[in-house]
Design an enzyme around this catalytic site. Structure first.
Site, PDB file in Angstrom:
ATOM      1  N   TYR A 116      99.330  36.103  81.498  1.00 44.18           N
ATOM      2  CA  TYR A 116      98.929  34.722  81.226  1.00 44.18           C
ATOM      3  C   TYR A 116      97.827  34.677  80.168  1.00 44.18           C
ATOM      4  CZ  TYR A 116      97.267  29.965  82.055  1.00 44.18           C
ATOM      5  OH  TYR A 116      96.881  28.647  81.902  1.00 44.18           O
ATOM      6  N   SER A 155      93.817  27.463  77.329  1.00 41.47           N
ATOM      7  CA  SER A 155      93.134  27.797  78.582  1.00 41.47           C
ATOM      8  C   SER A 155      91.953  28.700  78.284  1.00 41.47           C
ATOM      9  CB  SER A 155      94.100  28.522  79.534  1.00 41.47           C
ATOM     10  OG  SER A 155      93.415  29.033  80.662  1.00 41.47           O
TER      11      SER A 155
END
Length: 263
Positions: A160, A147
């Site tokens: 995250y 990501s």
């Protein structure tokens, strides 16, 4: 297929039917990747925890469902043994992952962080380790969907971002460690991708918060956009390694610089 990976110019499909394992295959980018690769002529093992969704995907695409949990050692062992017993595996596509919570560091839920590390980092590590011997033999590819959160941290995203940064570093270090061996390591880092579950899971089912993530953004990426990036990277010749791809919608310059239409 020594150094000859690629698609057939006549049919547009993979020249020789090859085997791919896709994790996180029951939804989002994982499911889209199963669809794209199956349509291109790959034999795809679709791995996830939700059996009913995998059965529906099998009926749609002809993939082979594998019910397994990448955070569980014995589950992964059984899955890999089953898959490798069927023959050579050419590609592992690590799509399983997710974000949980968006709280500041001072008040973040430790269990949320732990669950993200178990899934995004240790789960990816576990199945990659177990499939590496087979991928070495086939001159295959390990592909990780990380990501842009692993590149640029943002407020409320520490857990995250840290897990995705670890996943990207894992890919980079594995690439260095595999130099001289017949295996490719690819990292794809998506930006804003609108899927049915990602933001909803992040906000523990809160539909309003999930929808607000994409509010006013013209054309966020779709899961199919990322699946096409996966296909492209895999179908290049075996001697070409796409170390890293960053994919964002045109409206997103960074996490903190996103164009939104006035509501």
């Amino acid at each position: 297929m020594n150094g000859e990976q690629g698609s057939d110019k006549e049919t547009g499909k993979v020249a020789d039917k090859q085997v791919a394992l896709v994790t996180g295959a029951s939804s989002g980018i994982g499911a889209a990747t199963v669809r794209v690769l199956s349509a291109r002529g790959w034999q795809v093992f679709a791995l996830a925890r939700r059996e009913e969704r995998l059965k529906a995907l099998r009926d749609e695409t002809g993939c082979s469902p594998v019910v397994a949990d990448i955070t569980d050692e014995s589950s992964v062992n059984e899955a890999v043994q089953r898959i490798t017993a069927c023959g050579p595996v050419k590609a592992l596509i690590n799509c399983a992952g997710g974000a949980i919570g968006k709280d500041p560091v001072a008040t973040a839920n430790i269990d949320d962080w732990r669950n993200m590390y178990e899934l995004n980092v240790l789960g990816t590590l576990r199945i990659t380790q177990k499939l590496l011997p087979a991928l070495r033999k086939s001159e295959g590819t390990v592909l990780i969907i990380s990501s842009t959160a692993g590149i640029e941290p943002y407020e409320g995203g520490a857990g995250y971002c840290a897990s995705k940064s670890a996943e990207r570093v894992m890919a980079r270090v594995l690439r260095l460690e595999m130099i001289g061996e017949p295996i490719r390591i690819v990292d794809i880092s998506p930006g804003m991708v609108q899927t049915e579950e990602f933001s909803k899971n992040r906000f523990h089912g809160d539909e309003l918060k999930a929808k607000a993530v994409y509010a006013g953004v013209p054309d966020p990426l779709s899961a199919e956009d990322i699946a096409e990036s996966v296909r492209w990277a895999l179908e290049l010749p075996d001697t070409v390694d796409i170390d890293s791809i960053v994919v964002r919608p045109r409206a997103e310059g960074s996490y903190t610089k996103v164009f939104r239409n006035q509501q």
